[in-house]
Design a protein around this motif. Sequence first.
Motif, PDB file in Angstrom:
ATOM      1  N   UNK A 102       8.170  15.982   7.770  1.00 14.32           N
ATOM      2  CA  UNK A 102       9.364  16.318   8.561  1.00 14.32           C
ATOM      3  C   UNK A 102       9.219  17.741   9.089  1.00 14.32           C
ATOM      4  N   UNK A 103       9.541  17.949  10.361  1.00 11.29           N
ATOM      5  CA  UNK A 103       9.358  19.271  10.961  1.00 11.29           C
ATOM      6  C   UNK A 103      10.614  20.135  10.907  1.00 11.29           C
ATOM      7  N   UNK A 104      11.768  19.524  10.674  1.00 12.85           N
ATOM      8  CA  UNK A 104      13.032  20.265  10.628  1.00 12.85           C
ATOM      9  C   UNK A 104      13.323  20.633   9.168  1.00 12.85           C
ATOM     10  N   UNK A 105      13.346  21.920   8.869  1.00 18.54           N
ATOM     11  CA  UNK A 105      13.487  22.350   7.474  1.00 18.54           C
ATOM     12  C   UNK A 105      14.811  21.907   6.861  1.00 18.54           C
TER      13      UNK A 105
ATOM     14  N   UNK B 117       0.784  -1.225   0.000  1.00 20.42           N
ATOM     15  CA  UNK B 117       0.000   0.000   0.000  1.00 20.42           C
ATOM     16  C   UNK B 117       0.814   1.272   0.000  1.00 20.42           C
ATOM     17  N   UNK B 118       0.096   2.394   0.125  1.00 15.67           N
ATOM     18  CA  UNK B 118       0.720   3.712   0.182  1.00 15.67           C
ATOM     19  C   UNK B 118       1.374   3.889   1.537  1.00 15.67           C
ATOM     20  N   UNK B 119       2.637   4.303   1.538  1.00 14.56           N
ATOM     21  CA  UNK B 119       3.447   4.366   2.755  1.00 14.56           C
ATOM     22  C   UNK B 119       3.543   5.802   3.258  1.00 14.56           C
ATOM     23  N   UNK B 120       3.331   5.977   4.560  1.00 14.42           N
ATOM     24  CA  UNK B 120       3.560   7.248   5.240  1.00 14.42           C
ATOM     25  C   UNK B 120       4.736   7.107   6.193  1.00 14.42           C
ATOM     26  N   UNK B 121       5.654   8.093   6.165  1.00  9.71           N
ATOM     27  CA  UNK B 121       6.687   8.213   7.189  1.00  9.71           C
ATOM     28  C   UNK B 121       6.523   9.580   7.848  1.00  9.71           C
ATOM     29  N   UNK B 122       5.935   9.635   9.056  1.00 10.67           N
ATOM     30  CA  UNK B 122       5.688  10.923   9.711  1.00 10.67           C
ATOM     31  C   UNK B 122       6.915  11.522  10.396  1.00 10.67           C
ATOM     32  N   UNK B 123       8.013  10.766  10.444  1.00  8.83           N
ATOM     33  CA  UNK B 123       9.289  11.281  10.952  1.00  8.83           C
ATOM     34  C   UNK B 123      10.324  11.048   9.859  1.00  8.83           C
ATOM     35  N   UNK B 124      10.175  11.755   8.761  1.00 11.17           N
ATOM     36  CA  UNK B 124      10.876  11.427   7.515  1.00 11.17           C
ATOM     37  C   UNK B 124      12.381  11.612   7.598  1.00 11.17           C
TER      38      UNK B 124
ATOM     39  N   UNK C  28      11.498   7.287   1.731  1.00 10.61           N
ATOM     40  CA  UNK C  28      11.018   7.710   0.419  1.00 10.61           C
ATOM     41  C   UNK C  28      11.858   7.159  -0.718  1.00 10.61           C
ATOM     42  N   UNK C  29      13.174   7.071  -0.522  1.00  9.04           N
ATOM     43  CA  UNK C  29      14.053   6.499  -1.540  1.00  9.04           C
ATOM     44  C   UNK C  29      13.738   5.022  -1.730  1.00  9.04           C
TER      45      UNK C  29
ATOM     46  N   UNK D 241      17.008  18.254   2.675  1.00 10.45           N
ATOM     47  CA  UNK D 241      17.873  17.118   2.337  1.00 10.45           C
ATOM     48  C   UNK D 241      17.035  15.981   1.756  1.00 10.45           C
ATOM     49  N   UNK D 242      15.892  15.694   2.393  1.00 11.86           N
ATOM     50  CA  UNK D 242      15.021  14.618   1.903  1.00 11.86           C
ATOM     51  C   UNK D 242      14.524  14.915   0.490  1.00 11.86           C
TER      52      UNK D 242
END
Length: 266
Positions: free
Chosen positions: A243-246, A216-223, A229-230, A251-252
């Motif tokens: 991701x909360x840190x800009x 299925x579709x994957x969520x990473x809430x602490x990316x 994602x890769x 980088x992501x």
Amino acid sequence: LGWWSFALQRTGSLMGVMRNTWASHSLPFNLGKIMAKNGTVACVYKRKETIGDATLYLGNSIEMLAGGDFYAEHKIDAVVTDPPYGVNLKSGWGGKHGYCDIKGDNNTSARDKVIHFSLGKRLVVFGSPKVPKPHHCAMTLIWEKGGHTGMGDLSIPWKPNFEEIYIFGKGFKGKRTSAVLHINSDRECNGVVRERFHPTEKPVNLMRVLIEKTPGIILDPFMGSGTTGIACFELGREFIGIEMDEKYFDIACNRIEQAQRQGQLF
């Protein structure tokens, strides 16, 4: 767009990788919004990037996931994530980048809230044996990271060169294999020493092994730096990241965009 803000779009210069960018002004009332079914604002975010089948949000995942509207918006099937463990980690990151703290790592609140918000879906959540396991865990995998890791108590002749991975939900697929994953934390599957972009970054190969069995579709809430994602891109899977840190969000975005460009060359 009114008071919502502005939208930007730019096209990757190599092999047509498209990145669509939505960015807010600096003013706090100009944030991106996901609306609830009743017409109220369900959650806000600072920036949104769409790179191929990856959609990335700069924002606070705890605030964005509370209430469930974000899940409904994206039809998310599974959560694969590496949250703050709650161990007050002071990372020297190999001595190259100085010592750094992990935001939210003073307790397991962030981990436990995301699990609570996501119950009923498939979850794969990294954690530490130093803190209590989360409730409702159906299975615990062990990631054995290789002999080069694990300081711990030097008076004991065994070192803690492993981390735990908690499994929740049903609907996983694939061949039944060992719950102990022997994947070197310092090298890619081809043996090349991997470059690290985040103090707690996981190998792409490890994330692939986990995602292969998580449909299925994957969520990473602490990316973080975008490794999940890769791995999703390499497996042809749709990915949602928060991701909360800009710094790490940027980088992501760059890593996932680069992975897609390289992938289209072959």
